[in-house]
Design an enzyme around this catalytic site. Structure first.
Site, PDB file in Angstrom:
ATOM      1  N   ASN A  98      -0.234  -2.534  -1.109  1.00 20.80           N
ATOM      2  CA  ASN A  98      -1.187  -2.072  -0.104  1.00 20.80           C
ATOM      3  C   ASN A  98      -2.391  -1.356  -0.713  1.00 20.80           C
ATOM      4  O   ASN A  98      -3.439  -1.278  -0.093  1.00 20.80           O
ATOM      5  CB  ASN A  98      -0.492  -1.169   0.923  1.00 20.80           C
ATOM      6  CG  ASN A  98       0.181   0.015   0.289  1.00 20.80           C
ATOM      7  OD1 ASN A  98       0.983  -0.134  -0.644  1.00 20.80           O
ATOM      8  ND2 ASN A  98      -0.106   1.210   0.764  1.00 20.80           N
ATOM      9  N   HIS A  99      -2.279  -0.852  -1.925  1.00 23.20           N
ATOM     10  CA  HIS A  99      -3.410  -0.151  -2.535  1.00 23.20           C
ATOM     11  C   HIS A  99      -4.377  -1.113  -3.222  1.00 23.20           C
ATOM     12  O   HIS A  99      -5.465  -0.700  -3.620  1.00 23.20           O
ATOM     13  CB  HIS A  99      -2.917   0.915  -3.512  1.00 23.20           C
ATOM     14  CG  HIS A  99      -2.305   2.075  -2.803  1.00 23.20           C
ATOM     15  ND1 HIS A  99      -2.836   3.344  -2.850  1.00 23.20           N
ATOM     16  CD2 HIS A  99      -1.229   2.160  -1.990  1.00 23.20           C
ATOM     17  CE1 HIS A  99      -2.105   4.156  -2.119  1.00 23.20           C
ATOM     18  NE2 HIS A  99      -1.121   3.455  -1.591  1.00 23.20           N
TER      19      HIS A  99
ATOM     20  N   HIS B  47       5.952  -5.784  -3.913  1.00 19.84           N
ATOM     21  CA  HIS B  47       5.570  -4.383  -3.735  1.00 19.84           C
ATOM     22  C   HIS B  47       6.331  -3.710  -2.604  1.00 19.84           C
ATOM     23  O   HIS B  47       6.867  -2.625  -2.774  1.00 19.84           O
ATOM     24  CB  HIS B  47       4.067  -4.262  -3.477  1.00 19.84           C
ATOM     25  CG  HIS B  47       3.663  -2.890  -3.087  1.00 19.84           C
ATOM     26  ND1 HIS B  47       3.602  -1.861  -3.999  1.00 19.84           N
ATOM     27  CD2 HIS B  47       3.348  -2.347  -1.889  1.00 19.84           C
ATOM     28  CE1 HIS B  47       3.258  -0.749  -3.374  1.00 19.84           C
ATOM     29  NE2 HIS B  47       3.094  -1.018  -2.090  1.00 19.84           N
TER      30      HIS B  47
ATOM     31  N   HIS C 135       6.830   0.713  -3.321  1.00 14.34           N
ATOM     32  CA  HIS C 135       6.172   1.159  -2.095  1.00 14.34           C
ATOM     33  C   HIS C 135       6.686   2.477  -1.535  1.00 14.34           C
ATOM     34  O   HIS C 135       5.919   3.216  -0.946  1.00 14.34           O
ATOM     35  CB  HIS C 135       6.233   0.066  -1.016  1.00 14.34           C
ATOM     36  CG  HIS C 135       5.427   0.348   0.204  1.00 14.34           C
ATOM     37  ND1 HIS C 135       4.052   0.435   0.181  1.00 14.34           N
ATOM     38  CD2 HIS C 135       5.785   0.566   1.483  1.00 14.34           C
ATOM     39  CE1 HIS C 135       3.612   0.681   1.394  1.00 14.34           C
ATOM     40  NE2 HIS C 135       4.632   0.776   2.209  1.00 14.34           N
TER      41      HIS C 135
END
Length: 191
Positions: free
Chosen positions: A17-18, A66, A139
């Site tokens: 997500n990053h 992730h 995560h």
């Protein structure tokens, strides 16, 4: 990235997500502008982030990713069908898998803060459908750096220790598929 270039079969990255415009713009873009004052460099960093694979299958039985899965009918073909070179905001499935987390209750639901939550029944159905044994993911900040969920079918590996007691870990998967977990503590620089 240099280690990956030195030993491509030893080190694996997965996109999370990053690795999105939203997150990279907040920190990375500020650092680039402060040190290099070059907007082209930020665009190049985004292009690199958008090419990181969403998952890797090790030993034909372990999916490394992730975050997690979006549902019980998700297939590896679905994951492979997500186009590279795009932001998470451009593809609903991509956004779901980089924000999902295991939960201990059966079922699936969307948590407004955490994203898609999936239970043991969902992970079992996904693994059975795709002829896999387990998912290794990150995560989630887990206190001991390593946590087993869903009767060993989902494993969280946290690699960012802090100075408040959260350990980090990394996992080696050997040729027989066994996991070798390594733990480490935060190393804070003295000012």
């Amino acid at each position: 990235l240099i280690l990956k270039l030195q030993c491509p079969e030893c080190i694996h990255f997965t996109r999370g997500n990053h690795e999105s415009r939203k997150y990279l713009k907040r920190k990375l873009n500020k650092q680039i502008m402060k040190h290099y004052n070059d907007t082209k460099l930020f665009k190049l960093a985004l292009q690199v982030a958008y090419e990181i694979p969403l998952g890797i299958i090790l030993d034909d039985k372990t999916l490394v990713m992730h975050a997690g899965i979006s549902g019980p009918t998700l297939t590896i073909a679905d994951l492979n069908g997500i186009p590279k070179g795009i932001d998470t905001s451009e593809n609903e499935l991509l956004d779901e898998i980089v924000w999902s987390d295991p939960q201990e209750e059966d079922g699936i639901y969307d948590d407004p803060r955490r994203g898609r939550m999936f239970g043991p029944d969902i992970s079992q159905a996904f693994l059975d459908l795709n002829s896999l044994d387990r998912i290794i993911r990150g995560h989630d900040n887990v206190e001991d750096g390593y946590m087993v969920h869903h009767q060993g079918r989902v494993i969280t590996v946290w690699s960012a220790p802090d100075d408040k007691g959260i350990r980090g870990s990394y996992v080696n998967v050997n040729v027989t598929g066994e996991l070798d977990v390594h733990y480490f503590e935060s190393v804070m620089e003295e000012e």
